[in-house]
Design a protein around this motif. Structure first.
Motif, PDB file in Angstrom:
ATOM      1  N   TYR A  57       0.807  -1.227  -0.031  1.00 55.41           N
ATOM      2  CA  TYR A  57       0.069  -0.021   0.014  1.00 55.41           C
ATOM      3  C   TYR A  57       0.642   1.296  -0.083  1.00 55.41           C
ATOM      4  O   TYR A  57       0.455   2.252  -0.643  1.00 55.41           O
ATOM      5  N   TYR A 188      -6.982  -4.061  -6.461  1.00 60.85           N
ATOM      6  CA  TYR A 188      -8.034  -3.565  -5.958  1.00 60.85           C
ATOM      7  C   TYR A 188      -8.405  -2.178  -6.388  1.00 60.85           C
ATOM      8  O   TYR A 188      -9.720  -1.810  -6.504  1.00 60.85           O
ATOM      9  N   TYR A 189      -7.384  -1.510  -6.663  1.00 63.35           N
ATOM     10  CA  TYR A 189      -7.316  -0.188  -7.182  1.00 63.35           C
ATOM     11  C   TYR A 189      -7.667  -0.011  -8.439  1.00 63.35           C
ATOM     12  O   TYR A 189      -7.579   1.259  -9.063  1.00 63.35           O
ATOM     13  N   ARG A 192     -11.192   1.277  -8.798  1.00 61.60           N
ATOM     14  CA  ARG A 192     -11.444   1.914  -7.772  1.00 61.60           C
ATOM     15  C   ARG A 192     -10.634   3.436  -7.842  1.00 61.60           C
ATOM     16  O   ARG A 192      -9.766   3.406  -8.223  1.00 61.60           O
ATOM     17  N   LYS A 193     -11.250   4.367  -7.296  1.00 64.11           N
ATOM     18  CA  LYS A 193     -10.355   5.766  -7.141  1.00 64.11           C
ATOM     19  C   LYS A 193      -9.237   5.617  -6.080  1.00 64.11           C
ATOM     20  O   LYS A 193      -9.197   4.901  -5.021  1.00 64.11           O
ATOM     21  N   PRO A 194      -8.032   5.795  -6.458  1.00 64.15           N
ATOM     22  CA  PRO A 194      -6.775   5.825  -5.745  1.00 64.15           C
ATOM     23  C   PRO A 194      -7.152   6.646  -4.477  1.00 64.15           C
ATOM     24  O   PRO A 194      -7.520   7.584  -4.449  1.00 64.15           O
TER      25      PRO A 194
END
Length: 201
Positions: A57, A188-189, A192-194
């Motif tokens: 992350y 995951y991103y 999706r919006k970071p």
């Protein structure tokens, strides 16, 4: 649970472990041999992907995840941890270039206990510590034999696994564990919006 919540949960376990390790080391005098780093050079270190989720992350929000993944996939024959610093820079804590985001195995090894036959806890440490800090090792072994406040490897791995069994159950060579953690974050991103401000520093 979102990915960021999983990262936070792993970090909370690490914080708890750091406190327990600090207390254990203070009571026994156990510590690494200065400028050693031998454990980081072992080619057979195994870890879970989940314990490196905070590292993955951190790399992602700093725009480094894809490059790390590419480097890991190019250099597949290398078995040594990719976070290793071969030269200690002035002011550095040690050989780990991402010390704040190191995995669970990196935090536990040398200063924890493992259950052996008859569920008897035994100190897990390294040859340099045994040879150079024999008095501290003896204190640590006595502490583990007579008290209950010491880091037990199985307890911490069970805690981590409870966050996400699919990422926390299987052990892989450390480079593969880090690669899988990075792939998990990138996947995951992907749609999706970071995250913008949720940085682990």
């Amino acid at each position: 649970m979102t990915l960021y919540q999983k990262v936070q949960s792993v970090e909370r376990i690490f914080d708890q472990l750091d406190k327990e390790l600090g207390s254990f080391q203070k009571s026994t005098g156990l510590g690494c041999v200065a400028n050693c780093g031998n454990c980081c050079l072992k080619p057979d270190i195994n870890a879970t992907a989940l314990e490196f989720l905070p590292l993955a992350y951190h790399l992602f929000i700093n725009g480094e995840a894809e490059q790390w993944l590419e480097n890991l996939q190019i250099d597949k024959d290398n078995k040594i941890c990719p976070v290793l610093n071969k030269i200690i820079a002035p002011g550095a804590k040690g050989f780990c270039s991402e010390y704040a985001h190191r995995g669970l195995i990196c935090r536990l090894f040398g200063f924890s206990a493992m259950l052996h036959k008859n569920h008897k806890p035994m100190l897990v440490t390294c040859k340099p510590i045994k040879e150079n800090k024999s008095e501290a090792v003896a204190k640590a072994e006595l502490h583990i034999a007579t008290k209950t406040n010491y880091p037990l490897i199985s307890n911490y791995y069970m805690q981590v696994r409870s966050i996400d069994e699919s990422l926390g159950e299987n052990l892989f060579p450390i480079r593969i564990a880090i690669e899988k953690a990075i792939q998990t974050v990138l996947a995951y991103y992907a749609y999706r919006k970071p995250p913008e401000t949720r940085k682990i520093v």
